[in-house]
Write a protein that holds these residues in place. Structure first.
Motif, short mmCIF file in Angstrom:
data_model
loop_
_atom_site.label_atom_id
_atom_site.label_comp_id
_atom_site.label_asym_id
_atom_site.label_seq_id
_atom_site.Cartn_x
_atom_site.Cartn_y
_atom_site.Cartn_z
N MET A 152 0.84 -1.16 0.00
CA MET A 152 0.00 0.00 0.00
C MET A 152 0.90 1.24 0.00
N LYS A 153 0.52 2.20 -0.78
CA LYS A 153 1.33 3.40 -0.91
C LYS A 153 0.99 4.40 0.19
N SER A 154 2.04 4.98 0.74
CA SER A 154 1.89 6.06 1.70
C SER A 154 2.87 7.15 1.32
N ASN A 155 2.45 8.38 1.43
CA ASN A 155 3.32 9.52 1.14
C ASN A 155 4.11 9.97 2.36
N ASN A 156 4.03 9.23 3.46
CA ASN A 156 4.71 9.62 4.70
C ASN A 156 6.21 9.38 4.57
N ARG A 157 6.95 10.46 4.44
CA ARG A 157 8.40 10.35 4.21
C ARG A 157 9.13 9.74 5.40
N PHE A 158 8.68 10.03 6.61
CA PHE A 158 9.34 9.47 7.80
C PHE A 158 9.21 7.95 7.81
N ASN A 159 8.02 7.44 7.51
CA ASN A 159 7.82 5.99 7.45
C ASN A 159 8.69 5.37 6.36
N GLN A 160 8.80 6.04 5.23
CA GLN A 160 9.65 5.56 4.14
C GLN A 160 11.11 5.54 4.59
N TYR A 161 11.55 6.59 5.28
CA TYR A 161 12.92 6.66 5.77
C TYR A 161 13.24 5.50 6.72
N LEU A 162 12.29 5.18 7.60
CA LEU A 162 12.49 4.07 8.52
C LEU A 162 12.43 2.72 7.81
N GLY A 163 11.75 2.66 6.69
CA GLY A 163 11.63 1.42 5.94
C GLY A 163 10.39 0.61 6.30
N ILE A 164 9.36 1.28 6.81
CA ILE A 164 8.13 0.59 7.18
C ILE A 164 7.36 0.24 5.92
N GLU A 165 7.00 -1.04 5.80
CA GLU A 165 6.25 -1.53 4.65
C GLU A 165 4.90 -2.06 5.12
N ILE A 166 3.82 -1.54 4.55
CA ILE A 166 2.48 -2.01 4.87
C ILE A 166 2.23 -3.28 4.06
N GLU A 167 1.95 -4.37 4.75
CA GLU A 167 1.70 -5.65 4.08
C GLU A 167 0.22 -5.93 3.88
N HIS A 168 -0.59 -5.48 4.83
CA HIS A 168 -2.04 -5.71 4.76
C HIS A 168 -2.73 -4.55 5.44
N GLN A 169 -3.85 -4.15 4.88
CA GLN A 169 -4.65 -3.09 5.50
C GLN A 169 -6.10 -3.25 5.09
N ASP A 170 -6.99 -3.15 6.06
CA ASP A 170 -8.41 -3.05 5.77
C ASP A 170 -9.00 -2.09 6.79
N GLU A 171 -10.31 -1.98 6.85
CA GLU A 171 -10.90 -0.99 7.75
C GLU A 171 -10.88 -1.37 9.22
N ASN A 172 -10.39 -2.57 9.54
CA ASN A 172 -10.33 -2.99 10.93
C ASN A 172 -8.96 -3.45 11.41
N SER A 173 -8.00 -3.57 10.50
CA SER A 173 -6.69 -4.07 10.91
C SER A 173 -5.61 -3.65 9.91
N CYS A 174 -4.38 -3.79 10.36
CA CYS A 174 -3.23 -3.47 9.50
C CYS A 174 -2.04 -4.29 9.98
N THR A 175 -1.22 -4.72 9.05
CA THR A 175 0.04 -5.40 9.35
C THR A 175 1.15 -4.68 8.60
N ALA A 176 2.25 -4.41 9.30
CA ALA A 176 3.41 -3.76 8.68
C ALA A 176 4.69 -4.45 9.15
N VAL A 177 5.71 -4.33 8.33
CA VAL A 177 7.02 -4.93 8.61
C VAL A 177 8.08 -3.85 8.56
N LEU A 178 9.04 -3.97 9.45
CA LEU A 178 10.20 -3.09 9.46
C LEU A 178 11.45 -3.96 9.50
N HIS A 179 12.28 -3.87 8.47
CA HIS A 179 13.54 -4.61 8.43
C HIS A 179 14.55 -3.85 9.29
N ILE A 180 15.07 -4.54 10.28
CA ILE A 180 15.99 -3.92 11.24
C ILE A 180 17.36 -3.71 10.61
N ARG A 181 17.91 -2.52 10.86
CA ARG A 181 19.27 -2.20 10.41
C ARG A 181 19.96 -1.43 11.53
#
Length: 129
Positions: free
Chosen positions: A1-30
């Protein structure tokens, strides 16, 4: 899912699933995300990840633009965040008129629960970008 949030992009947060009641995201640790204890992710990063999944489920983005803001949040850290990635999942606890109460869990890639968060979000009107 696309997000224009630059801070989230900088951290590397990736939205894997989203609906109106839940969301799952992954962050690869560095290493840039560690606190002063080598190999442990900074608590602010963990908190941000929880906030992101709660906000995405509270009011899904439209054309990459968030549709809610955080009114308050609380996080309990339960274990050091270590490993290759963090996985956060959220769910709606209650929807009100303009406010939404959310809960999130953040886990390591081996399933260890590292944090639990609660948040209150408010829907906002955004202008097209």
């Amino acid at each position: 899912m696309k997000s224009n949030n630059r801070f989230n992009q900088y951290l590397g947060i990736e939205i894997e699933h989203q609906d109106e009641n839940s969301c799952t995201a992954v962050l690869h640790i560095r290493p840039e995300l560690y606190n002063s204890i080598d190999g442990v992710v900074h608590g602010g990063v963990t908190s941000t990840l929880a906030d992101v999944v709660m906000g995405h489920a509270a009011a899904p983005h439209v054309n990459g633009v968030q549709q809610c803001v955080t009114l308050e949040s609380k996080i309990n850290y339960l274990a050091p965040a270590r490993g290759n990635k963090l996985i956060a999942q959220s769910r709606v606890i209650k929807r009100g008129g303009r406010t939404i109460i959310m809960q999130a869990e953040v886990r390591t890639d081996d399933g260890e629960l590292v944090a639990v968060a609660l948040g209150t979000y408010a829907r906002v009107k955004t202008t097209p970008q």
